[in-house]
Design a protein around this motif. Structure first.
Motif, PDB file in Angstrom:
ATOM      1  N   LEU A  92     -12.654  -4.772  -0.506  1.00 56.25           N
ATOM      2  CA  LEU A  92     -13.578  -5.539  -1.347  1.00 56.25           C
ATOM      3  C   LEU A  92     -13.903  -6.902  -0.709  1.00 56.25           C
ATOM      4  O   LEU A  92     -15.065  -7.299  -0.610  1.00 56.25           O
ATOM      5  CB  LEU A  92     -12.899  -5.727  -2.698  1.00 56.25           C
ATOM      6  CG  LEU A  92     -13.734  -5.800  -3.948  1.00 56.25           C
ATOM      7  CD1 LEU A  92     -12.898  -5.353  -5.137  1.00 56.25           C
ATOM      8  CD2 LEU A  92     -14.184  -7.217  -4.135  1.00 56.25           C
ATOM      9  N   LEU A  93     -12.864  -7.607  -0.244  1.00 55.20           N
ATOM     10  CA  LEU A  93     -13.073  -8.927   0.360  1.00 55.20           C
ATOM     11  C   LEU A  93     -13.872  -8.821   1.655  1.00 55.20           C
ATOM     12  O   LEU A  93     -14.703  -9.683   1.956  1.00 55.20           O
ATOM     13  CB  LEU A  93     -11.727  -9.612   0.628  1.00 55.20           C
ATOM     14  CG  LEU A  93     -10.935 -10.032  -0.607  1.00 55.20           C
ATOM     15  CD1 LEU A  93      -9.588 -10.615  -0.198  1.00 55.20           C
ATOM     16  CD2 LEU A  93     -11.707 -11.051  -1.430  1.00 55.20           C
ATOM     17  N   ASN A  94     -13.610  -7.752   2.410  1.00 53.68           N
ATOM     18  CA  ASN A  94     -14.343  -7.596   3.677  1.00 53.68           C
ATOM     19  C   ASN A  94     -15.814  -7.257   3.454  1.00 53.68           C
ATOM     20  O   ASN A  94     -16.626  -7.387   4.370  1.00 53.68           O
ATOM     21  CB  ASN A  94     -13.666  -6.532   4.541  1.00 53.68           C
ATOM     22  CG  ASN A  94     -12.402  -7.062   5.203  1.00 53.68           C
ATOM     23  OD1 ASN A  94     -12.294  -8.244   5.511  1.00 53.68           O
ATOM     24  ND2 ASN A  94     -11.433  -6.190   5.410  1.00 53.68           N
ATOM     25  N   MET A 128     -17.546  -8.783   1.029  1.00 54.86           N
ATOM     26  CA  MET A 128     -18.161  -9.960   0.403  1.00 54.86           C
ATOM     27  C   MET A 128     -18.571 -10.965   1.471  1.00 54.86           C
ATOM     28  O   MET A 128     -17.989 -11.009   2.546  1.00 54.86           O
ATOM     29  CB  MET A 128     -17.165 -10.643  -0.548  1.00 54.86           C
ATOM     30  CG  MET A 128     -16.920  -9.876  -1.829  1.00 54.86           C
ATOM     31  SD  MET A 128     -15.538 -10.580  -2.774  1.00 54.86           S
ATOM     32  CE  MET A 128     -16.236 -12.160  -3.298  1.00 54.86           C
ATOM     33  N   GLU A 129     -19.567 -11.760   1.146  1.00 57.97           N
ATOM     34  CA  GLU A 129     -19.940 -12.861   2.045  1.00 57.97           C
ATOM     35  C   GLU A 129     -19.162 -14.088   1.618  1.00 57.97           C
ATOM     36  O   GLU A 129     -19.478 -14.731   0.623  1.00 57.97           O
ATOM     37  CB  GLU A 129     -21.442 -13.127   1.963  1.00 57.97           C
ATOM     38  CG  GLU A 129     -22.256 -11.956   2.421  1.00 57.97           C
ATOM     39  CD  GLU A 129     -23.539 -12.409   3.119  1.00 57.97           C
ATOM     40  OE1 GLU A 129     -23.700 -13.624   3.362  1.00 57.97           O
ATOM     41  OE2 GLU A 129     -24.370 -11.542   3.405  1.00 57.97           O
ATOM     42  N   LEU A 130     -18.148 -14.417   2.372  1.00 61.28           N
ATOM     43  CA  LEU A 130     -17.300 -15.561   1.989  1.00 61.28           C
ATOM     44  C   LEU A 130     -17.432 -16.698   2.997  1.00 61.28           C
ATOM     45  O   LEU A 130     -17.772 -16.483   4.125  1.00 61.28           O
ATOM     46  CB  LEU A 130     -15.841 -15.130   1.873  1.00 61.28           C
ATOM     47  CG  LEU A 130     -15.482 -14.273   0.664  1.00 61.28           C
ATOM     48  CD1 LEU A 130     -14.074 -13.723   0.791  1.00 61.28           C
ATOM     49  CD2 LEU A 130     -15.590 -15.096  -0.613  1.00 61.28           C
ATOM     50  N   LYS A 147      -8.534  -5.615  -0.027  1.00 60.94           N
ATOM     51  CA  LYS A 147      -8.932  -5.935   1.349  1.00 60.94           C
ATOM     52  C   LYS A 147     -10.349  -5.419   1.631  1.00 60.94           C
ATOM     53  O   LYS A 147     -11.184  -6.159   2.163  1.00 60.94           O
ATOM     54  CB  LYS A 147      -7.935  -5.308   2.334  1.00 60.94           C
ATOM     55  CG  LYS A 147      -8.258  -5.578   3.773  1.00 60.94           C
ATOM     56  CD  LYS A 147      -7.095  -5.231   4.684  1.00 60.94           C
ATOM     57  CE  LYS A 147      -7.154  -3.825   5.197  1.00 60.94           C
ATOM     58  NZ  LYS A 147      -6.204  -3.618   6.329  1.00 60.94           N
TER      59      LYS A 147
END
Lengths: 73, 73
Positions: free
Chosen positions: A67-69, A71-73, A65
């Protein structure tokens, strides 16, 4: 072929669905009677056939979580 | 046994490390020369042996992020 027993204890949601109705889902699953783990995996519409996936601990989910937050997705 | 070719194009981070040094990592990987996909998988310390994992599209990663942010972890 050995049988795999599994029990889907909790479903948290799906992240995609294929044209044939297979869904990638995040679940809490007990494999072969062992303590349940988080599990990100592809399933057929009836949860009878499974595709590739990965089991994750709660700590790994937390780290994912973060890590994903970041990242620019 | 057929050979799998892969190219790790980008590394976003690891979410755990086992006692033997295997790490669960989120990477952007091209498999057999195809367009790169996000990939959540366990790797040995040298990225030569791989464990089980799952490939994910950008849309699936986005959905996973939303899902994790809505869970109590």
């Amino acid at each position: 072929m050995a049988e795999i027993k599994f029990d889907i204890e909790e479903t948290f949601g799906e992240i995609s669905e294929s044209a044939k109705g297979w869904k990638k889902e995040l679940n809490l699953i007990s494999w072969n009677g062992r303590p349940a783990k988080f599990d990100l995996r592809e399933w057929d519409p009836n949860h009878q056939k499974m595709g590739k996936g990965i089991t994750l601990s709660k700590e790994e989910l937390k780290a994912l979580k973060v890590l994903l937050n970041n990242m620019e997705l």
